[in-house]
Design an enzyme around this catalytic site. Structure first.
Site, PDB file in Angstrom:
ATOM      1  N   LYS A  19     -17.006  43.422 113.843  1.00 23.42           N
ATOM      2  CA  LYS A  19     -16.742  43.435 115.446  1.00 23.42           C
ATOM      3  C   LYS A  19     -16.204  43.163 116.349  1.00 23.42           C
ATOM      4  O   LYS A  19     -15.187  42.522 116.130  1.00 23.42           O
ATOM      5  CB  LYS A  19     -15.978  41.421 115.228  1.00 23.42           C
ATOM      6  CG  LYS A  19     -16.513  40.213 115.613  1.00 23.42           C
ATOM      7  CD  LYS A  19     -16.355  40.498 117.203  1.00 23.42           C
ATOM      8  CE  LYS A  19     -15.184  39.717 117.570  1.00 23.42           C
ATOM      9  NZ  LYS A  19     -14.951  40.599 119.074  1.00 23.42           N
ATOM     10  N   GLY A  46      -5.229  44.296 117.025  1.00 21.65           N
ATOM     11  CA  GLY A  46      -4.850  44.024 118.063  1.00 21.65           C
ATOM     12  C   GLY A  46      -3.800  43.381 118.491  1.00 21.65           C
ATOM     13  O   GLY A  46      -2.787  43.946 118.088  1.00 21.65           O
ATOM     14  N   SER A  47      -3.889  41.719 119.227  1.00 21.26           N
ATOM     15  CA  SER A  47      -2.137  42.094 119.354  1.00 21.26           C
ATOM     16  C   SER A  47      -2.315  41.111 118.667  1.00 21.26           C
ATOM     17  O   SER A  47      -2.410  40.703 117.468  1.00 21.26           O
ATOM     18  CB  SER A  47      -2.749  40.378 120.147  1.00 21.26           C
ATOM     19  OG  SER A  47      -3.584  39.678 120.255  1.00 21.26           O
ATOM     20  N   GLY A  65      -3.371  39.214 115.764  1.00 19.07           N
ATOM     21  CA  GLY A  65      -3.167  39.012 114.355  1.00 19.07           C
ATOM     22  C   GLY A  65      -2.491  37.972 113.169  1.00 19.07           C
ATOM     23  O   GLY A  65      -3.220  38.046 112.092  1.00 19.07           O
ATOM     24  N   GLU A  98      -2.974  46.238 112.506  1.00 18.64           N
ATOM     25  CA  GLU A  98      -2.642  47.314 113.463  1.00 18.64           C
ATOM     26  C   GLU A  98      -2.180  46.288 115.175  1.00 18.64           C
ATOM     27  O   GLU A  98      -3.770  46.028 115.500  1.00 18.64           O
ATOM     28  CB  GLU A  98      -3.181  48.667 113.974  1.00 18.64           C
ATOM     29  CG  GLU A  98      -2.186  49.913 114.261  1.00 18.64           C
ATOM     30  CD  GLU A  98      -2.047  49.708 115.647  1.00 18.64           C
ATOM     31  OE1 GLU A  98      -1.691  48.812 116.050  1.00 18.64           O
ATOM     32  OE2 GLU A  98      -3.725  50.638 116.034  1.00 18.64           O
ATOM     33  N   CYS A 112      -1.581  51.559 121.686  1.00 17.20           N
ATOM     34  CA  CYS A 112      -1.600  50.881 120.603  1.00 17.20           C
ATOM     35  C   CYS A 112       0.261  51.273 120.577  1.00 17.20           C
ATOM     36  O   CYS A 112       1.238  50.935 120.965  1.00 17.20           O
ATOM     37  CB  CYS A 112      -1.830  50.478 119.927  1.00 17.20           C
ATOM     38  SG  CYS A 112      -3.906  49.954 119.524  1.00 17.20           S
ATOM     39  N   GLU A 169       4.814  43.911 124.984  1.00 19.70           N
ATOM     40  CA  GLU A 169       3.501  44.665 125.275  1.00 19.70           C
ATOM     41  C   GLU A 169       3.094  44.980 126.214  1.00 19.70           C
ATOM     42  O   GLU A 169       2.016  43.776 126.144  1.00 19.70           O
ATOM     43  CB  GLU A 169       2.444  45.193 123.870  1.00 19.70           C
ATOM     44  CG  GLU A 169       1.780  46.708 124.259  1.00 19.70           C
ATOM     45  CD  GLU A 169       1.166  46.700 122.683  1.00 19.70           C
ATOM     46  OE1 GLU A 169       0.306  45.677 122.414  1.00 19.70           O
ATOM     47  OE2 GLU A 169       0.641  47.412 122.105  1.00 19.70           O
TER      48      GLU A 169
HETATM   49  P1  ADP Z   1      -6.336  41.619 122.829  1.00 20.81           P
HETATM   50  O1  ADP Z   1      -5.730  40.033 123.465  1.00 20.81           O
HETATM   51  O2  ADP Z   1      -5.826  42.911 123.676  1.00 20.81           O
HETATM   52  O3  ADP Z   1      -8.357  41.125 124.447  1.00 20.81           O
HETATM   53  P2  ADP Z   1      -6.819  40.728 121.202  1.00 20.81           P
HETATM   54  O4  ADP Z   1      -6.286  40.250 120.132  1.00 20.81           O
HETATM   55  O5  ADP Z   1      -7.879  39.244 121.132  1.00 20.81           O
HETATM   56  O6  ADP Z   1      -6.443  41.517 121.787  1.00 20.81           O
HETATM   57  O7  ADP Z   1      -8.658  41.316 120.609  1.00 20.81           O
HETATM   58  C1  ADP Z   1      -8.879  42.347 119.650  1.00 20.81           C
HETATM   59  C2  ADP Z   1      -9.935  41.712 118.659  1.00 20.81           C
HETATM   60  O8  ADP Z   1      -9.540  40.872 118.497  1.00 20.81           O
HETATM   61  C3  ADP Z   1     -11.249  42.019 119.522  1.00 20.81           C
HETATM   62  O9  ADP Z   1     -12.251  42.158 118.999  1.00 20.81           O
HETATM   63  C4  ADP Z   1     -11.209  40.019 119.758  1.00 20.81           C
HETATM   64  O10 ADP Z   1     -11.954  39.481 120.246  1.00 20.81           O
HETATM   65  C5  ADP Z   1     -10.931  39.490 118.680  1.00 20.81           C
HETATM   66  N1  ADP Z   1     -10.428  38.368 118.309  1.00 20.81           N
HETATM   67  C6  ADP Z   1      -9.637  37.650 119.194  1.00 20.81           C
HETATM   68  N2  ADP Z   1      -9.184  35.947 119.019  1.00 20.81           N
HETATM   69  C7  ADP Z   1      -9.316  36.286 117.482  1.00 20.81           C
HETATM   70  C8  ADP Z   1      -9.255  35.631 116.547  1.00 20.81           C
HETATM   71  N3  ADP Z   1      -9.166  34.281 116.815  1.00 20.81           N
HETATM   72  N4  ADP Z   1      -9.927  35.482 115.795  1.00 20.81           N
HETATM   73  C9  ADP Z   1     -10.605  36.663 115.566  1.00 20.81           C
HETATM   74  N5  ADP Z   1     -10.752  37.961 116.191  1.00 20.81           N
HETATM   75  C10 ADP Z   1     -10.090  37.438 117.185  1.00 20.81           C
END
Ligand code: ADP
Length: 477
Positions: free
Chosen positions: A171, A224-225, A229, A246, A280, A379
């Site tokens: 995804k 991601g964030s 996470g 990560e 990151c 961050e």
């Molecule tokens: P940012 O805030 O920098 O966009 P995210 O952590 O939101 O970072 O996004 C990193 C990835 O996680 C992206 O592929 C995003 O679509 C996905 N993502 C965001 N929210 C969810 C969630 N609730 N469950 C699973 N994946 C998610």
């Protein structure tokens, strides 16, 4: 319009809805991706499971390695095309986009060679027993990829998972899908069977969440964030699914008075402006020995004023941020810093050719940042460097470890004993001495401690996370 890629077929989402693809350099929509839903994840997981049971599990490790190597070569053939796609999708300056395509090829090359070197052990045990361990693939692995380095993070995550014998459902981030859809097509062209690599696009809270909770997913790798996470780990815990997380950092670059400043200066700048600070492992905190604080800031200030920001295609020092909300997020941090009276040493410049509708942010060097201020703790994910002075080695360690993160740290010093002491005392997954990032080598295990996450990707180490260990004890008398 871009479609999902499931079982080597381009397919629309069951939702019949799309999301616009925006060029960060001018803020304009130029394509669409699928806004996928849980039913699309069902299809992808079904295709992956079928591929695993019918084809993938029957390949020898050497055959898997050959396939990965073919994909690496194919990516190299298409490197310019992939870099062009990534440049427009993510606003990456040309050099960065090309470096990302090259890194993607290198990940598949590295993991191609690793496939047939991952083996178990025999364990000395009681008389009459033989005990051995096997490293087995989890099965179907889920990969939730962020938008900052789509190709690199796909390479390290999917490359490692495939090498270990898994099949993948990916995804990508809603802001950065296009290069990865193309890579999945290239994989089919070199002979990856239908279902081994599946690509499903859409919003995180919709299709990302559906992937994370799917019972057919045996391992989740997420970059991601910290907020997301946490959500993913909670959802995965419901069914005890292993996760590798990560989650970013607030990484210190620590400069002692005996450092080679001519070598340190360009590295310090690159560590915060690379990819417009959306990295990151960005070196976003600069801890400087009191004795050289003023002269170092003076030199850095001049260098920051010379940094140029503009459209990705101009290949300047810094490109645009990924999207409007990210631009606003960085601006909010800077407003807070201003309100707290934190001085700005210098700023770069956005060039005149940059369309006002693009998502630009000039690099900013802040000084005397209180360690507890949010700009020194959270961050930012933008080109904002926070400088703080330190008194001595203990104080440097205290400041360096004083955030919730622990991903990467850089130490600049000519003193060998100090280098090693610092490396031991810093709480982070990687420590770089007299460099920062070591060129990002795919061989180097990467991952964090504390809120930077857990598990390791990259290098051979990643293969342990993408497998589970089975112990077989045979009593033969
Ligand atoms: P940012 O805030 O920098 O966009 P995210 O952590 O939101 O970072 O996004 C990193 C990835 O996680 C992206 O592929 C995003 O679509 C996905 N993502 C965001 N929210 C969810 C969630 N609730 N469950 C699973 N994946 C998610």
């Amino acid at each position: 319009m871009q479609l999902n890629y499931i079982a080597n077929q381009s397919v629309p989402s069951a939702s019949s809805q799309t999301i616009d693809v925006i060029d960060p350099s001018d803020g304009q929509a130029y394509d669409q991706i699928q806004r996928s839903v849980a039913a699309d994840i069902d299809d992808a997981v079904g295709a992956a499971r079928h591929a695993l049971d019918s084809v993938w599990c029957k390949l020898s490790a050497a055959e898997r390695g050959r396939l990965l190597m073919r994909l690496s070569l194919k990516i190299t053939e298409h490197a310019q095309e992939l870099a062009d796609i990534e440049q427009r999708d993510c606003g990456k300056p040309t050099k960065q986009a090309r470096a990302d395509a090259a890194a993607l090829a290198r990940y598949f090359e590295f993991y191609a060679g690793a496939c047939d070197k991952l083996h178990g052990q025999t364990i000395p045990y009681l008389d009459g027993y033989s005990v051995l361990t096997w490293r087995e693939a989890h099965g179907v692995t889920g990969h939730i990829i962020p938008w900052n380095y789509p190709m690199q993070i796909f390479g390290r995550s999917v490359g490692g998972a495939l090498a270990a014998g898994n099949v993948c459902v990916v995804k990508p981030a809603e802001d950065a899908c296009l290069s990865l859809i193309r890579v999945a097509q290239l994989a089919a062209e070199v002979g990856f069977a239908p279902g081994v690599i599946n690509m499903v696009t859409g919003y995180g809270h919709e299709v990302g969440a559906a992937l994370a909770r799917h019972r057919g997913i045996d391992h989740i790798s997420f970059t991601g964030s910290p907020r997301v996470g946490t959500l993913i780990q909670q959802v995965a815990a419901e069914r005890h699914c292993p996760v590798t997380l990560e989650l970013g950092g607030k990484s210190p670059q620590i400069v002692f008075a005996d450092a080679d400043l001519d070598a340190a200066l360009p590295a310090i700048i690159n560590a915060i402006v690379q990819n417009a600070g959306q990295t990151c492992s960005a070196g976003s905190r600069l801890l400087v020995a009191q004795a050289i604080y003023e002269p170092l800031l003076a030199r850095l200030g001049t260098a920051f004023e010379n940094l140029r920001v503009g459209p990705a295609q101009l290949d300047l020092d810094v490109g645009p941020l990924i999207r409007r909300s990210q631009q606003q997020r960085v601006a909010d941090f800077l407003d807070d810093a201003h309100a707290a009276g934190i001085p700005i040493v210098a700023e770069g410049k956005v060039v005149e050719q940059a369309p006002p509708s693009g998502f630009y942010q000039a690099p900013v060097l802040l000084r005397d940042v209180p360690v507890s201020h949010r700009v020194a703790q959270e961050e930012v994910f933008g080109p904002v460097l926070c400088a703080l002075p330190f008194r001595d080695e203990d104080h440097a360690v205290e400041l360096a470890n004083a955030t919730q993160f622990g991903l990467v740290a850089g130490v600049w010093s000519a003193n060998g004993a100090r280098q090693l002491r610092m490396a031991r005392r810093l709480r982070s997954g990687q420590v770089f001495i007299n460099n920062y990032g070591a060129g990002g080598g795919v061989e180097l295990p990467f991952g964090g401690v504390k809120s930077s996450g857990h598990g390791r990707e990259k290098g051979f180490e990643a293969l342990f996370g993408f497998t589970t260990l089975k112990t077989v004890a045979i009593r033969h008398g």
